[in-house]
Design a protein around this motif. Structure first.
Motif, PDB file in Angstrom:
ATOM      1  N   ALA A  62      38.751  39.277  39.176  1.00  0.00           N
ATOM      2  CA  ALA A  62      38.554  38.858  40.569  1.00  0.00           C
ATOM      3  C   ALA A  62      38.885  39.987  41.537  1.00  0.00           C
ATOM      4  N   VAL A  63      39.995  40.669  41.297  1.00  0.00           N
ATOM      5  CA  VAL A  63      40.360  41.784  42.176  1.00  0.00           C
ATOM      6  C   VAL A  63      39.333  42.905  42.055  1.00  0.00           C
ATOM      7  N   SER A  64      38.872  43.146  40.849  1.00  0.00           N
ATOM      8  CA  SER A  64      37.863  44.185  40.639  1.00  0.00           C
ATOM      9  C   SER A  64      36.549  43.839  41.346  1.00  0.00           C
ATOM     10  N   ALA A  65      36.161  42.576  41.313  1.00  0.00           N
ATOM     11  CA  ALA A  65      34.910  42.163  41.953  1.00  0.00           C
ATOM     12  C   ALA A  65      35.029  42.147  43.468  1.00  0.00           C
ATOM     13  N   ILE A  66      36.188  41.755  43.984  1.00  0.00           N
ATOM     14  CA  ILE A  66      36.342  41.628  45.429  1.00  0.00           C
ATOM     15  C   ILE A  66      36.680  42.966  46.093  1.00  0.00           C
ATOM     16  N   LEU A  67      37.639  43.683  45.519  1.00  0.00           N
ATOM     17  CA  LEU A  67      38.133  44.898  46.171  1.00  0.00           C
ATOM     18  C   LEU A  67      37.642  46.189  45.540  1.00  0.00           C
ATOM     19  N   GLY A  68      37.052  46.113  44.363  1.00  0.00           N
ATOM     20  CA  GLY A  68      36.555  47.316  43.709  1.00  0.00           C
ATOM     21  C   GLY A  68      37.400  47.714  42.516  1.00  0.00           C
ATOM     22  N   ALA A  69      36.796  48.496  41.649  1.00  0.00           N
ATOM     23  CA  ALA A  69      37.456  48.876  40.402  1.00  0.00           C
ATOM     24  C   ALA A  69      38.626  49.824  40.624  1.00  0.00           C
ATOM     25  N   ASP A  70      38.546  50.686  41.625  1.00  0.00           N
ATOM     26  CA  ASP A  70      39.640  51.631  41.852  1.00  0.00           C
ATOM     27  C   ASP A  70      40.894  50.929  42.363  1.00  0.00           C
ATOM     28  N   ILE A  71      40.742  49.950  43.221  1.00  0.00           N
ATOM     29  CA  ILE A  71      41.894  49.162  43.692  1.00  0.00           C
ATOM     30  C   ILE A  71      42.455  48.321  42.556  1.00  0.00           C
ATOM     31  N   ALA A  72      41.580  47.760  41.738  1.00  0.00           N
ATOM     32  CA  ALA A  72      42.038  46.951  40.607  1.00  0.00           C
ATOM     33  C   ALA A  72      42.813  47.810  39.624  1.00  0.00           C
TER      34      ALA A  72
END
Length: 119
Positions: free
Chosen positions: A25-35
């Motif tokens: 969910a974090v990867s989809a919403i905020l992007g892979a680098d933030i995740a």
């Protein structure tokens, strides 16, 4: 070898799916680098949520009525209670373990993400 009794398998299933789901969910919403940067923190938050679910679930399962059987030959009363364990550890203790690991993971993840820990 019996690994779980009753609904004890949820002690591994719920945390696993919450960690994977939270990271996705974090990867989809905020992007892979933030995740990737906050991955440990997301795992800690997911484990804290899992601990709450497991604790609630263990309380609900413990509140179920017990079955009482009477042996007709001897008149002995036998009480049957469901046990919900994973590796012979009751479900409520898995909730405590998830909470402890979640707090440590959240603190370590935030320390790592903001440069306070050299992990």
């Amino acid at each position: 070898m019996l690994v779980w009794q009753g609904l004890g398998a949820y002690a591994l299933v719920i945390p696993l799916f919450s960690i994977v789901g939270g990271y996705l969910a974090v990867s989809a919403i905020l992007g892979a680098d933030i995740a990737k940067r906050f991955g440990t923190s997301v795992s800690g938050i997911a484990l804290l949520g899992s601990a709450a679910v497991l604790w609630w679930m263990s309380k609900k399962l413990a509140a179920r009525p017990v079955r009482t059987l009477i042996d007709q030959a001897t008149g002995e009363v036998i009480t049957l209670r469901e046990h919900h364990t994973m590796f012979y550890v009751p479900l409520r203790y898995w909730a405590i373990l998830c909470a402890g690991v979640g707090i440590v993971a959240l603190a370590a993840g935030l320390g790592q993400a903001f440069g306070l820990l050299p992990l």
